[in-house]
Design a protein around this motif. Structure first.
Motif, mmCIF file in Angstrom:
data_model
loop_
_atom_site.group_PDB
_atom_site.id
_atom_site.type_symbol
_atom_site.label_atom_id
_atom_site.label_comp_id
_atom_site.label_asym_id
_atom_site.label_seq_id
_atom_site.Cartn_x
_atom_site.Cartn_y
_atom_site.Cartn_z
ATOM 1 N N THR A 142 19.200 27.702 15.497
ATOM 2 C CA THR A 142 18.509 26.968 16.558
ATOM 3 C C THR A 142 17.133 26.506 16.090
ATOM 4 O O THR A 142 16.729 25.360 16.326
ATOM 5 N N ASP A 146 15.749 22.722 15.698
ATOM 6 C CA ASP A 146 14.505 22.278 16.325
ATOM 7 C C ASP A 146 13.544 21.679 15.286
ATOM 8 O O ASP A 146 12.897 20.651 15.533
ATOM 9 N N SER A 153 14.013 24.387 21.731
ATOM 10 C CA SER A 153 15.056 25.082 22.492
ATOM 11 C C SER A 153 14.447 26.352 23.078
ATOM 12 O O SER A 153 13.941 27.201 22.328
ATOM 13 N N ILE A 175 21.224 24.609 27.676
ATOM 14 C CA ILE A 175 19.900 24.773 27.072
ATOM 15 C C ILE A 175 18.836 24.108 27.948
ATOM 16 O O ILE A 175 19.017 22.981 28.411
#
Length: 583
Positions: A142, A146, A153, A175
């Motif tokens: 994640t 990003d 996130s 999300i």
């Protein structure tokens, strides 16, 4: 100080708002359930699930993962994100945004580090307020996403997609929930039961979709197995059942792509494509009952083998008898030159007679009346059999002989060179030698031709017994009418072009073209593309095939694309299509 009465008035107001909200959610869930149950396309189904979940939670983004067939990985299927203006669907993008997520490591231990795999393995939903501050899960992927996109996130709601029978179908991940001002907030815990209910509905819909797809795949596989079995039945028609669908699909696609011509309003739904494919594979399923000796009959005298060899042996016997007669005459004191001349004349006569029989056996030219009469004269020639003709026969062959036959055939006797015997007529076929050699054109007798033609009737009868869903009701017609002609001269029903749909007419051309171009037919040499198109053009001129489809077949290049892929290079000569097109 609040009075009890005032408090009593306030409570029903809050309860009413709660009930209205719950009723609204319930109504949306009911509508969603109806929509999901009606959706058959997998991509569309996945989109509806994710869009509905985002709408309930006002999530900025979300993704959907599905468990693979062997339940070892989560496979990415769809991603949406408003801020990034992103919409990915697996299979459409050039580069997948997320690789598959393994549910187990190389040693078979559960992968609890990733939040999505944890939810899939445990079946428990996870609500995280801030991924960057969360413990227990690996959010490195994640963070990398990003860093690459400039996104942040933060809040996550990850729920399992579990069917009513407990099967894990996948994971839904939302999300960044947003408030009315668009600020990222945590996902409200009160919405979790709604999302769980949505996920359950989604799991059932996905499972149903997979079951329908599995049934469809099973049906299609069964049909193809049957088609391949029919092709394998005869090496001389191998690949016909598998190649006709190729031509039919190519020509149908050309019709769909024709935006300005006579097919500008023609289109096919996904189920109609499926219907055409099944029908094309099944179009010759009736041949499964056609006797092998008829399917394989490359010459007139062929049953399981070519009986021309037996007849040639009889000619050899006659030649040997003539030679023996010559030698006996010489030993008796006759003029040697005269004996040699007579023998030479007899041999030449026998050779000419055998050549006529052998040529008639091929069946590629029309026999005129004089030739048929000459064959009858040749048939009357006799030779002497010395061996018992009743030994070495099968039980069924013996059963076809009368008691009188059994007595006479045990003794030596005179027989004709070409025989039409009563025991050669059985199971609806006359296998008489003279009878078969006298076929005017081709290699099939009238009764064999009828059996070949009847495969279409058998096809229609077989297919009519199957319980088709409403979307596949036309399969018997599409599959079974490929021998009909636009002018009504076809079989089995003598239909005209007005009685037939476009796909039926497509099948007519596909079947004829494959048969013309086939290199494995025992009764003909492989034809050039130009010859095949010329034959189709002649059929068009006679009104036997559809003119618009024939011209589309040419101008779209369908014939050439097929030829380059499936025919031998020496068959693919130049074709001047302009001579076949309307001015």
């Amino acid at each position: 100080m609040t009075r009890e009465g005032d408090g009593a008035k306030d409570l029903p107001k809050e309860g009413t708002e709660t009930r209205e909200t719950d009723a609204n959610y319930l109504a949306q869930l009911v509508d969603l359930g109806i929509a999901l149950s009606a959706e058959q396309g997998r991509e569309e189904l996945n989109q509806k699930i994710l869009m509905a979940a985002r709408k309930f939670t006002n999530a900025d983004g979300g993704s959907l993962y599905l468990v693979n067939k062997d339940e070892s990985e989560l496979h990415f299927r769809i991603l949406m994100n408003d801020t990034l203006n992103t919409f990915f669907v697996s299979g459409r993008e050039n580069e997948k945004p997320f690789p598959p997520l393994p549910l187990y490591d190389v040693e078979g231990r559960p992968n609890y580090r990733n939040i999505a795999t944890y939810v899939a393995l445990t079946g428990k939903p996870i609500n995280i307020e801030d991924a960057y501050c969360a413990d227990g899960f690996d959010f490195s992927g994640t963070r990398a996403f990003d860093a690459k996109t400039g996104y942040r996130s933060k809040s996550f709601l990850t729920v399992p997609l579990k069917s009513t029978r407990g099967a894990m179908m996948g994971v839904l991940q939302l999300i960044n929930a947003r408030d009315e001002a668009g600020q990222v907030i945590a996902f409200d815990k009160s919405i979790e039961p709604i999302i769980a209910a949505l996920a359950s509905q989604a799991a059932v819909a996905i499972e149903n979709s997979r079951l329908l797809l599995a049934q469809r795949d099973l049906m299609e596989s069964f049909v193809r197995v049957l088609g391949h079995a029919i092709d394998a039945k005869s090496p001389h028609t191998a690949d016909h059942c598998s190649r006709v669908p190729v031509i039919a699909r190519m020509l149908a696609q050309a019709a769909v792509d024709d935006k300005l011509g006579p097919f500008s309003n023609f289109y096919l739904t996904d189920m109609e494509w499926y219907e055409l494919d099944l029908a094309a594979w099944l179009h010759d399923c009736g041949k499964i009952v056609t006797p092998d000796h008829v399917m394989e009959k490359a010459t007139k005298l062929e049953t399981i083998h070519n009986r021309i060899h037996e007849i040639r042996t009889r000619f050899e016997v006659l030649r040997r008898d003539a030679e023996i007669d010559m030698l006996k005459r010489k030993l008796a004191g006759e003029d040697a030159d005269a004996c040699d001349a007579d023998f030479k004349q007899k041999v030449a006569e026998l050779e000419n007679q055998f050549a006529m029989v052998a040529d008639a056996n091929i069946g590629d030219t029309e026999l005129d009346t004089d030739t048929i009469y000459a064959l009858h004269d040749i048939a009357e020639l006799t030779w002497v059999r010395h061996f018992d003709r009743t030994v070495g026969l099968s039980w069924s062959e013996n059963q076809r002989l009368t008691d009188a036959d059994l007595v006479s055939l045990r003794e030596a006797g005179t027989e004709t060179l070409l025989m039409d015997r009563e025991d050669q007529v059985y199971l609806g076929f006359n296998r008489g030698e003279l009878y078969n050699l006298s076929i005017p054109h081709g290699t099939l007798t009238s009764e064999e031709r009828q059996v070949i033609n009847d495969h279409v009737v058998v096809t229609q009868d077989m297919l009519a017994q199957l319980p088709y869903p409403r979307e596949l009701q036309r399969i018997p017609a599409i599959a079974g009418n490929h021998h009909e002609k636009m002018d009504g001269s076809g079989y089995p029903h003598g239909m005209t072009g007005d009685d037939m749909g476009i796909l039926e007419k497509v099948m007519v051309i596909a079947d004829i073209f494959e048969a013309l171009t086939a290199v494995d037919r025992p009764y003909k040499r492989p034809k050039l593309l130009s010859e095949c198109i010329s034959i189709l053009g002649d059929m068009r001129d006679k009104g036997q095939i559809d003119n618009d489809l024939f011209e589309l077949f040419l101008v779209s290049g369908t014939y050439l694309v097929y030829g380059k892929k499936y025919l031998r290079p020496d068959q693919c000569d130049e074709v001047d299509v302009s001579q076949f097109l309307s001015s």
